[in-house]
Design an enzyme around this catalytic site. Sequence first.
Site: not given
Ligand SMILES: *Cc1c(COP(=O)(O)O)cnc(C)c1O
Length: 361
Positions: A103, A173, A197
Amino acid sequence: MSKRAYNFCAGPAALPEAVLQRAQAELLDWHGKGLSVMEMSHRSDDYMAIAAKAEQDLRDLLGIPSDYKVLFLQGGASQQFAEIPLNLLPEDGVADYIDTGIWSQKSIEEASRYGRINVAASAKPYDYFAIPGQNDWQLSQDAAYLHYTPNETIGGLEFDWIPDVGEVPLVADMSSDILSRPIDVSKFGLIYAGAQKNIGPSGLVVTIVREDLLGRARSACPTMLNYKVAADNGSMYNTPATFSWYLSGLVFEWLKEQGGVAAMEQRNRAKKELLYGAIDSSGLYSNPIALNARSWMNVPFRLADERLDKPFLAGAEARSLLNLKGHRSVGGMRASIYNAVGLDAVEALVAYMAEFEKEHG
Ligand SMILES: *Cc1c(COP(=O)(O)O)cnc(C)c1O
């Protein structure tokens, strides 16, 4: 009553059953108004109250200071990868990024389209099994911000510390670790998290941004990606993801009833200790991550013999232990144990792992 399985999916992930029941009860006729939340105008008093309560509950849960805006946006965490440089990186500026896995790499790749990105540190020399200490970071002189990924959802690598970069805005993030334990929001310039999540359904990304960082967007920044436009319009410049926002609000209420993020920390600590303990004490399962960097929320593990992967997954499914297959780039297994996955789910998983090891170990 249908029986609910134990769901270890990395995302979209398990939601609290009580929240789903509440949404079900309110689905056709919200609070006696004769219509569903999905059918309401986002500008109606009823919906505005739903939206405001969700924001306030999130503020209470994380202790978000009053000089931060909370934005309920769309496009997922992946759109934030572009939105952040478009809003915070001047065209002749530089931003520092830390690479700890897939990521972070995606965020670096996307930001590189908009300006100069300095990868100040990478976990690559450690095969992404450990996080380089801050003493080894090559920070820029005048970074517009520093971006990092506190929890790498795929690799299962998590910071157990917050970088200290002085006055440089820290951008995080937190898609897969937000609300898993208390954090000091005041240490960050911007926090973002895709909802699917640890917050709610997909279709929503929550961005928490310090007010002094608003109003710096490039002139070419699309209106819909401009944080200040979103902030000035209460995240309703256009129609927001109303149902996801509402359902996330129900999750925030549920979290408060459970005792908030402090209670989640206790519960999540017990869950991860049980699971890593079972992995470490077995001869069949292993997790390669440095002890101080093991993720609380996403626990990857391998079986000693890859040929056992299929029977392991089949047996798991037969016991209603779902979505344990690891990400295709990593292989093996991964158990995501977000807030909505209870200790009972981890106990059931650990019992199955022991049973399987007895038969095949
Ligand atoms: C799942 C995830 C993403 C991507 O998320 P989307 O909402 O599908 O764009 C980005 N960063 C992390 C750490 C993630 O777990």
